[in-house]
Write a protein that holds these residues in place. Structure first.
Motif, mmCIF file in Angstrom:
data_model
loop_
_atom_site.group_PDB
_atom_site.id
_atom_site.type_symbol
_atom_site.label_atom_id
_atom_site.label_comp_id
_atom_site.label_asym_id
_atom_site.label_seq_id
_atom_site.Cartn_x
_atom_site.Cartn_y
_atom_site.Cartn_z
ATOM 1 N N ARG A 1 -6.188 0.189 0.191
ATOM 2 C CA ARG A 1 -5.559 0.718 1.399
ATOM 3 C C ARG A 1 -6.178 0.054 2.625
ATOM 4 N NH1 ARG A 1 -6.035 5.623 -1.558
ATOM 5 N NH2 ARG A 1 -8.004 6.058 -0.507
ATOM 6 N N GLN B 1 0.795 -1.217 0.000
ATOM 7 C CA GLN B 1 0.000 0.000 0.000
ATOM 8 C C GLN B 1 0.837 1.281 0.000
ATOM 9 O OE1 GLN B 1 -2.615 0.317 3.355
ATOM 10 N NE2 GLN B 1 -1.081 -0.347 4.825
ATOM 11 N N ASP B 2 2.070 1.210 0.520
ATOM 12 C CA ASP B 2 2.943 2.391 0.497
ATOM 13 C C ASP B 2 3.717 2.517 -0.806
ATOM 14 O OD1 ASP B 2 2.155 3.121 3.052
ATOM 15 O OD2 ASP B 2 3.776 2.010 4.025
#
Length: 413
Positions: free
Chosen positions: A203, A195-196
């Motif tokens: 997310r 997600q990063d």
């Protein structure tokens, strides 16, 4: 003598009626058998998704929370403050529970691979020693081993941040137990790790025990005219046909961005083995998001899955991921024979880019070029360097044609 032709006509009429009755009887039997098999399939592989059962599942979750068995950053809002409120059940599938809820006015999705916390493998060392005495390095090593087992990846300690954020304190034992239940869910690991680094995955918002919450996005549907419900994303701004066509072109470009991203931006290629509209969604900016990655595998795991015994190429098909059978050694090749782009062209782009789909908004020569490019892209390719070069050529050509189409569609409705 005159009666014979009449008798023949009567016999022919009776024969036709009998044949028709037999045909109708066969059709009725086929429908009944198909319905029975469908119901059997549903009963074996799926469960009835009901509000009553979903409420019981969440009530059990909160009971485990109140007893101190599990914890999470969303438990208080779900079980005490009532700021996380159940809305309805989305689906149950082979044990997996997917529930829609409202968290502080924001729609979210709650997911768990299994129904109850006790169904997950227990971490035996929690009973053998006081959790506070377990060295942090030992826990990180266990996390790394679990990730390697699930995804086939080897991670260093400094990349464990998204998976190990728990701190020592009065509820540290429940934190470790909850973390361990989440690490037994491949999809949670994917979303947490990526997600990063990727805008193309959901997310994660938080968790409570074995349930984790992700952002709510409307999934696509094969029966939908445009595959994705554009009106739910863009609202009144998509009132005209030109706006809708522009949106489809933007979504197609985002699919290409996702393919290139999954192929090149991680330490190993990420293979999607279950590509269908229902497993993707689009954000308000028309970014494509993979919302179900239960059948996604990085290269090392993909090779392990494909390398099986075989008697023909059909034995080397793992959903949308294909390999070739080496008949000399009767073993499937470890290298995937098709690729993400080919399957997306086949299952998504074919629906969008038929010669007449765009109508008069796009010039006929460009429509035909785009249709031809999609058809060629959708054909199963070659393995090795040849297949890779062919995929790169298709990707480049589709990027070019879609951007030219974007320019033609500029202007008012």
């Amino acid at each position: 003598m005159r009666g014979i032709p009449g008798f023949k006509r009567l016999r022919l009429k009776i024969w036709r009626r009998c044949a028709l009755l037999l045909l109708l009887l066969w059709a009725a039997c086929w429908v009944l058998v198909s319905a029975a098999l469908f119901l059997l399939h549903r009963s074996v592989f799926s469960e009835s998704c009901t509000d009553e059962k979903s409420h019981r599942i969440l009530a059990r979750l909160c009971l485990d929370y109140s007893s101190g068995a599990l914890t999470g950053d969303l438990c208080e809002d779900l079980c005490v403050a009532q700021k996380l409120v159940y809305k309805h059940c989305l689906y149950y599938d082979r044990g997996k529970k997917v529930i829609q809820a409202d968290w502080r006015g924001q729609p979210i999705i709650l997911k768990s691979k299994k129904e109850s916390f006790s169904s997950y493998q227990h971490l035996s060392m929690l009973e053998e020693v006081e959790t506070q005495d377990i060295p942090e390095t030992e826990l990180l090593l266990m996390v790394a081993l679990e990730v390697k087992n699930a995804l086939g990846l080897e991670l260093s300690n400094n990349t464990m941040g998204p998976l190990w954020t728990r701190k020592k304190g009065p509820h540290w034992k429940a934190q470790v137990a909850s973390m361990w239940s989440l690490l037994q869910q491949e999809e949670y690991i994917y979303f947490s790790l990526l997600q990063d680094f990727s805008k193309h995955v959901l997310r994660i918002i938080g968790s409570c025990g074995h349930f984790y919450a992700v952002e709510y996005l409307t999934a696509g549907h094969a029966w939908h005219k445009t595959l994705f419900p554009l009106e739910n994303v863009m609202g009144p701004s998509l009132t005209g046909h030109r706006s809708r066509v522009r949106a489809i072109i933007d979504i197609a470009l985002s699919f290409l961005d996702m393919v290139q991203h999954f192929d090149n931006d991680f330490s190993h290629r990420l293979h999607l083995c279950d590509i269908k509209p229902e497993n993707f969604a689009i954000r308000h900016d028309l970014t494509v998001v993979a919302i179900d990655v239960d059948m996604a595998f990085f290269e090392p795991k993909m090779r392990d899955i494909l390398e099986q015994k075989c008697t023909g190429d059909e034995d080397c098909n793992f959903f949308d991921c294909f390999s070739k059978c080496n008949l000399k050694i009767r073993k499937c090749g470890a290298q995937r024979a098709n690729n993400n782009l080919q399957v997306i062209c086949d299952k998504i782009f074919r629906r969008w880019f038929s010669p007449s789909l765009r109508g008069a908004l796009v010039s006929l020569p460009l429509q035909l070029q785009l249709h031809k490019a999609v058809q060629e892209c959708a054909q199963p390719g070659h393995t090795g360097a040849t297949g890779h070069q062919r995929a790169l050529k298709s990707l480049s050509e589709l990027y070019h044609l879609l951007r030219v189409t974007q320019r033609e569609l500029q202007g008012p409705e």
